[in-house]
Design an enzyme around this catalytic site. Structure first.
Site, mmCIF file in Angstrom:
data_model
loop_
_atom_site.group_PDB
_atom_site.id
_atom_site.type_symbol
_atom_site.label_atom_id
_atom_site.label_comp_id
_atom_site.label_asym_id
_atom_site.label_seq_id
_atom_site.Cartn_x
_atom_site.Cartn_y
_atom_site.Cartn_z
ATOM 1 N N LEU A 49 7.034 1.416 -0.134
ATOM 2 C CA LEU A 49 6.625 1.338 -1.079
ATOM 3 C C LEU A 49 5.272 2.202 -1.195
ATOM 4 O O LEU A 49 4.972 2.978 -0.275
ATOM 5 C CB LEU A 49 5.505 0.147 -0.769
ATOM 6 C CG LEU A 49 6.388 -1.530 -1.193
ATOM 7 C CD1 LEU A 49 5.597 -2.656 -0.247
ATOM 8 C CD2 LEU A 49 6.965 -1.252 -2.334
ATOM 9 N N ASP A 50 4.575 2.651 -2.703
ATOM 10 C CA ASP A 50 3.586 3.582 -2.138
ATOM 11 C C ASP A 50 2.478 3.493 -1.376
ATOM 12 O O ASP A 50 2.509 2.036 -1.268
ATOM 13 C CB ASP A 50 3.138 3.776 -3.610
ATOM 14 C CG ASP A 50 4.158 4.696 -4.518
ATOM 15 O OD1 ASP A 50 5.312 4.872 -4.433
ATOM 16 O OD2 ASP A 50 3.934 4.227 -5.820
#
Length: 155
Positions: A141-142
């Protein structure tokens, strides 16, 4: 007839996964798998006093492991099923296991271990979740994204 019997034996042998911890994972807390493979190739790793020759050989409870003549304390409880952990990743947490990266996912997860519930909604995690096995994120995930990410020891 012999071919059929041989084929059935081979199929049965392939269907049953070997038991025990692979020799090249006995040092996983202090060395990488590639380093362990190199130690085995160089003849530096002994199992029960015999030079290990195959990284895929399996350890059984009670086996003695030595590296360069020094006893290696491998955990027999590592011969257990893999762990899969659901983790609610907070913002600012980077999905890497590299401890040199500030805000890495291992440090973020360990901050919740044994710490009870958090503002991020993580349920109490027990120390055994990571004490015997290193966990890795499944996917990414960012850094600024929040949400569920799975961690596993089945790396």
């Amino acid at each position: 007839m012999g071919f059929v019997v041989g084929f059935l034996w081979l199929a049965a042998a392939l269907a049953v996964p070997p038991k025990g911890l692979r020799v090249n994972r006995a040092l996983r807390t202090t060395h990488s798998r590639r380093e362990c493979n190199r130690f085995i190739a160089e003849g530096r790793l002994l199992v029960n006093g015999i030079t290990a020759v195959n990284p895929d050989d399996r350890l059984a409870p009670g086996d003695q492991v030595q590296l360069d003549g020094e006893e290696v304390a491998w955990m027999e409880d590592e011969i257990e099923p893999h762990r899969y952990i659901k983790f609610n990743k907070p913002a600012g947490c980077v999905c890497t296991t590299d401890r040199r990266v500030p805000g890495n996912i291992n440090d973020a997860f360990e901050s919740f271990v044994g710490g009870g519930s958090s503002k991020h909604g993580n349920a109490t995690a027990t120390a055994t979740a990571t004490a015997t096995r290193r966990v890795y994120p499944i996917g990414r995930l960012d850094a600024e994204s929040t949400g569920i990410i799975l961690l596993t020891s089945d790396g």
